[in-house]
Design a protein around this motif. Structure first.
Motif, PDB file in Angstrom:
ATOM      1  N   GLY A 138       0.814  -1.205   0.000  1.00 55.60           N
ATOM      2  CA  GLY A 138       0.000   0.000   0.000  1.00 55.60           C
ATOM      3  C   GLY A 138       0.854   1.263   0.000  1.00 55.60           C
ATOM      4  O   GLY A 138       2.072   1.224   0.167  1.00 55.60           O
ATOM      5  N   ALA A 139       0.190   2.385  -0.147  1.00 49.98           N
ATOM      6  CA  ALA A 139       0.855   3.686  -0.241  1.00 49.98           C
ATOM      7  C   ALA A 139       1.569   4.078   1.045  1.00 49.98           C
ATOM      8  O   ALA A 139       2.415   4.973   1.033  1.00 49.98           O
ATOM      9  CB  ALA A 139      -0.157   4.759  -0.627  1.00 49.98           C
ATOM     10  N   GLY A 140       1.288   3.424   2.148  1.00 52.38           N
ATOM     11  CA  GLY A 140       1.939   3.749   3.412  1.00 52.38           C
ATOM     12  C   GLY A 140       3.389   3.306   3.492  1.00 52.38           C
ATOM     13  O   GLY A 140       4.098   3.674   4.424  1.00 52.38           O
ATOM     14  N   PHE A 141       3.854   2.529   2.520  1.00 53.49           N
ATOM     15  CA  PHE A 141       5.239   2.068   2.514  1.00 53.49           C
ATOM     16  C   PHE A 141       6.075   3.002   1.649  1.00 53.49           C
ATOM     17  O   PHE A 141       5.794   3.188   0.466  1.00 53.49           O
ATOM     18  CB  PHE A 141       5.325   0.628   1.992  1.00 53.49           C
ATOM     19  CG  PHE A 141       4.709  -0.363   2.943  1.00 53.49           C
ATOM     20  CD1 PHE A 141       5.464  -0.945   3.938  1.00 53.49           C
ATOM     21  CD2 PHE A 141       3.356  -0.678   2.852  1.00 53.49           C
ATOM     22  CE1 PHE A 141       4.897  -1.841   4.837  1.00 53.49           C
ATOM     23  CE2 PHE A 141       2.778  -1.565   3.738  1.00 53.49           C
ATOM     24  CZ  PHE A 141       3.549  -2.145   4.736  1.00 53.49           C
ATOM     25  N   ALA A 142       7.100   3.581   2.247  1.00 52.40           N
ATOM     26  CA  ALA A 142       7.932   4.576   1.557  1.00 52.40           C
ATOM     27  C   ALA A 142       8.738   3.923   0.447  1.00 52.40           C
ATOM     28  O   ALA A 142       9.412   2.909   0.662  1.00 52.40           O
ATOM     29  CB  ALA A 142       8.858   5.265   2.539  1.00 52.40           C
ATOM     30  N   VAL A 143       8.678   4.511  -0.732  1.00 50.40           N
ATOM     31  CA  VAL A 143       9.468   4.042  -1.873  1.00 50.40           C
ATOM     32  C   VAL A 143      10.948   4.189  -1.519  1.00 50.40           C
ATOM     33  O   VAL A 143      11.373   5.212  -0.991  1.00 50.40           O
ATOM     34  CB  VAL A 143       9.123   4.840  -3.142  1.00 50.40           C
ATOM     35  CG1 VAL A 143      10.041   4.462  -4.291  1.00 50.40           C
ATOM     36  CG2 VAL A 143       7.663   4.616  -3.516  1.00 50.40           C
ATOM     37  N   GLY A 144      11.723   3.133  -1.776  1.00 54.17           N
ATOM     38  CA  GLY A 144      13.152   3.141  -1.488  1.00 54.17           C
ATOM     39  C   GLY A 144      13.510   2.578  -0.131  1.00 54.17           C
ATOM     40  O   GLY A 144      14.660   2.262   0.133  1.00 54.17           O
ATOM     41  N   SER A 145      12.513   2.427   0.754  1.00 53.06           N
ATOM     42  CA  SER A 145      12.790   1.912   2.096  1.00 53.06           C
ATOM     43  C   SER A 145      12.956   0.393   2.050  1.00 53.06           C
ATOM     44  O   SER A 145      12.598  -0.258   1.072  1.00 53.06           O
ATOM     45  CB  SER A 145      11.666   2.294   3.061  1.00 53.06           C
ATOM     46  OG  SER A 145      10.458   1.663   2.697  1.00 53.06           O
TER      47      SER A 145
END
Length: 156
Positions: A138-145
């Motif tokens: 979902g959108a709650g997961f930061a891209v690159g993390s």
């Protein structure tokens, strides 16, 4: 998800550092490397079918702002059928990651360069993860993390 999940806490001075920082801004302590260090949340920029195959070539960025640039954009060739559109958040195993006893490396797949591989839940060691179905977050997961260590619990 709360904002604090996009930060890591320094074990020496307890400063919260941005997830993308390799060392503590205050004391210089290195960011700890967990088992998911080479598994990252990526944002799909494009999906293209590879003619005469069941494969698709994805462009995936690891940049938090979602922009394409040569340093942080990967070509990923996959047979995962559940990743069909740009804007999808996926988990990618970067070169050097170990998946099911095999070290991931850059390769040519279906005649196209592949810099990384999409992960299914089973390859991440998640309980209840489906084999052959790419992890979509979902959108709650930061891209690159770093990818989550456990399968996320979805709320309805």
């Amino acid at each position: 998800m709360s904002d604090e999940e996009h930060y890591w806490e320094c074990s020496q001075c307890q400063l919260e550092n941005n997830e993308s920082e390799a060392e503590c801004a205050s004391c210089g302590e290195a960011k700890p490397k967990g088992r998911m260090a080479l598994f990252r949340v990526g944002l799909v920029l494009s999906v293209a079918a590879i003619p005469k195959t069941q494969l698709r070539q994805l462009k995936v960025t690891l940049r938090e702002d979602g922009k394409e640039d040569d340093a942080d954009t990967l070509s990923v060739v996959t047979n995962a059928r559940n990743v069909e559109t740009a804007g999808t958040r996926v988990v990618v195993a970067l070169a050097g990651a170990e998946v099911n006893g095999t070290v991931v490396g850059r390769a040519v797949v279906g005649g196209r360069r592949s810099d990384a591989m999409l992960c299914d839940g089973a390859s991440l060691g998640w309980r209840g993860g489906s084999v052959g179905v790419a992890v979509v977050l979902g959108a709650g997961f930061a891209v690159g993390s770093e990818a989550p260590e456990e399968k996320p619990q979805w709320s309805r």
